[in-house]
Design an enzyme around this catalytic site. Structure first.
Site, PDB file in Angstrom:
ATOM      1  N   HIS A  95       0.836  -1.203   0.000  1.00 50.63           N
ATOM      2  CA  HIS A  95       0.000   0.000   0.000  1.00 50.63           C
ATOM      3  C   HIS A  95       0.867   1.248   0.000  1.00 50.63           C
ATOM      4  O   HIS A  95       2.079   1.200   0.189  1.00 50.63           O
ATOM      5  CB  HIS A  95      -0.935   0.016   1.212  1.00 50.63           C
ATOM      6  CG  HIS A  95      -0.229   0.090   2.536  1.00 50.63           C
ATOM      7  ND1 HIS A  95       0.429  -0.979   3.086  1.00 50.63           N
ATOM      8  CD2 HIS A  95      -0.089   1.110   3.415  1.00 50.63           C
ATOM      9  CE1 HIS A  95       0.957  -0.633   4.244  1.00 50.63           C
ATOM     10  NE2 HIS A  95       0.667   0.638   4.464  1.00 50.63           N
ATOM     11  N   ASP A  97       0.551   4.940   2.046  1.00 55.50           N
ATOM     12  CA  ASP A  97      -0.211   5.366   3.220  1.00 55.50           C
ATOM     13  C   ASP A  97      -1.309   6.374   2.889  1.00 55.50           C
ATOM     14  O   ASP A  97      -1.066   7.394   2.233  1.00 55.50           O
ATOM     15  CB  ASP A  97       0.727   5.960   4.279  1.00 55.50           C
ATOM     16  CG  ASP A  97       1.555   4.870   4.936  1.00 55.50           C
ATOM     17  OD1 ASP A  97       1.038   3.749   5.103  1.00 55.50           O
ATOM     18  OD2 ASP A  97       2.725   5.134   5.268  1.00 55.50           O
ATOM     19  N   HIS A 253       4.756   0.058   0.112  1.00 54.25           N
ATOM     20  CA  HIS A 253       5.466  -0.733   1.128  1.00 54.25           C
ATOM     21  C   HIS A 253       4.538  -1.776   1.724  1.00 54.25           C
ATOM     22  O   HIS A 253       3.313  -1.668   1.632  1.00 54.25           O
ATOM     23  CB  HIS A 253       6.038   0.164   2.231  1.00 54.25           C
ATOM     24  CG  HIS A 253       4.993   0.877   3.017  1.00 54.25           C
ATOM     25  ND1 HIS A 253       4.319   1.983   2.537  1.00 54.25           N
ATOM     26  CD2 HIS A 253       4.479   0.640   4.252  1.00 54.25           C
ATOM     27  CE1 HIS A 253       3.452   2.401   3.431  1.00 54.25           C
ATOM     28  NE2 HIS A 253       3.512   1.595   4.489  1.00 54.25           N
ATOM     29  N   ARG A 268       4.955   5.630  14.512  1.00 54.34           N
ATOM     30  CA  ARG A 268       4.897   6.231  13.177  1.00 54.34           C
ATOM     31  C   ARG A 268       4.282   7.629  13.206  1.00 54.34           C
ATOM     32  O   ARG A 268       3.279   7.855  13.876  1.00 54.34           O
ATOM     33  CB  ARG A 268       4.062   5.351  12.236  1.00 54.34           C
ATOM     34  CG  ARG A 268       4.187   5.765  10.774  1.00 54.34           C
ATOM     35  CD  ARG A 268       3.344   4.906   9.866  1.00 54.34           C
ATOM     36  NE  ARG A 268       2.020   5.492   9.691  1.00 54.34           N
ATOM     37  CZ  ARG A 268       1.098   5.014   8.862  1.00 54.34           C
ATOM     38  NH1 ARG A 268       1.348   3.931   8.142  1.00 54.34           N
ATOM     39  NH2 ARG A 268      -0.074   5.595   8.753  1.00 54.34           N
TER      40      ARG A 268
HETATM   41  C1  SIN Z   1       3.105   0.813   7.896  1.00 57.17           C
HETATM   42  O1  SIN Z   1       2.483   0.399   6.929  1.00 57.17           O
HETATM   43  O2  SIN Z   1       3.189   1.994   8.151  1.00 57.17           O
HETATM   44  C2  SIN Z   1       3.790  -0.169   8.813  1.00 57.17           C
HETATM   45  C3  SIN Z   1       5.043  -0.715   8.263  1.00 57.17           C
HETATM   46  C4  SIN Z   1       5.722  -1.617   9.236  1.00 57.17           C
HETATM   47  O3  SIN Z   1       5.272  -1.759  10.376  1.00 57.17           O
HETATM   48  O4  SIN Z   1       6.733  -2.206   8.863  1.00 57.17           O
END
Ligand code: SIN
Length: 278
Positions: A95, A97, A253, A268
């Site tokens: 995805h 974000d 990612h 995050r």
């Molecule tokens: C995310 O998608 O922000 C999480 C990525 C992760 O936890 O590695």
């Protein structure tokens, strides 16, 4: 500071900087690496929540996550916590974000506090290459197309019910943002680099504009597979104190769900982006 590329396609590690005490010159060097590589991994950091927010804020205004509750006192920070007994981690599945919002996140800054002894890496894929390596005919066709993004499948799946009930490690708050549909160009121009990137992802892109989901599926499935080809990727192996920042405008990612039985804790922060344009 030392910069080491992670692969020939995307990502670089940065050593010998302290993100808590950045001069403007060092920040601009980091920003350059970020635009050149799409993903930066800054090793050996000791970030307080305040320093984490301050570093992210150098790239722009900070967002509150539309669905995930922020930390008490730090609403822009979400804790991405997989307890040892949890089956799946947040962010599993390719995805970009918050692509289901009108102004999807510019970038995300993820800080590792606790990592499992094995597994729990994150993969990233370069969406400039995904666009550039399509045939001229396909690029021409996609340049003229738009796609619909929504959080409704990702955040309304039966497996998310307990998250809204606060029974899980990560809690969701109900929001109409989940069910809304927004339209973005299938190809977007990066406002800094001026390069074009494919802008679709299997978590949130549900169909092409003015087409049904059934009609859209064959081409979307092809593009979802193509966009995360192995030769477009890098893999981040976390260490405690690593800070990874990725550019959601040109990168997809996925977290890997392969650390069953172990705890994993990250924090995050996301930076507000602009409305995607061709
Ligand atoms: C995310 O998608 O922000 C999480 C990525 C992760 O936890 O590695």
């Amino acid at each position: 500071m030392e910069v080491r590329p992670l692969t020939g396609s995307i990502g670089a590690e940065i050593f010998d900087v302290d993100l808590s005490e950045l001069s403007d010159d060092t920040f601009h060097s980091i920003e350059r690496v970020f635009y050149d590589f799409g993903v930066i991994v800054v090793r050996d950091q000791r970030l307080t929540h305040e320093a984490h927010l301050a570093f992210a804020a150098r790239f722009g205004a900070l967002e509150r996550h539309p669905i995930v509750e922020g930390l008490d006192g730090f609403p822009e920070i979400i804790k991405i916590h997989k307890a040892a007994g949890d089956a799946a981690t947040f962010g599993v599945g390719w995805h970009s974000d918050n692509s289901y919002t009108e102004r999807p996140s510019l970038g995300s800054v993820l800080f590792a506090e606790q990592i499992p002894p094995v597994g729990g890496d994150t993969l990233f894929a370069n969406q400039y290459l995904a666009y550039e390596q399509l045939s001229p005919g396909m690029r021409r066709m996609l340049d003229g197309m738009k796609a619909v993004h929504s959080g409704k499948y990702a955040y309304r799946a039966s497996t998310t019910k307990e998250k809204y009930e606060g029974k899980t490690t990560i809690a969701y708050r109900d929001s109409e943002a989940v069910d809304r549909e927004v339209v973005h160009p299938v190809v977007r121009t990066h406002p800094e680099t001026r390069r074009r990137a494919l802008y679709l992802n299997p978590m949130f892109t549900i169909c092409f504009e003015d087409m049904s989901e059934d009609e859209s599926r064959p081409l979307l499935e092809y593009l979802f597979r193509h966009s995360v080809r192995e030769d477009f990727q890098c893999r981040v192996r976390w260490e405690v104190g690593s800070v990874t920042m990725w550019d959601n405008r040109c990168v997809q990612h996925t977290a890997l769900n392969d650390c069953q039985g172990f705890e994993r804790v990250h924090y995050r922060v996301t930076v507000e982006g602009e409305k995607p344009f061709l």
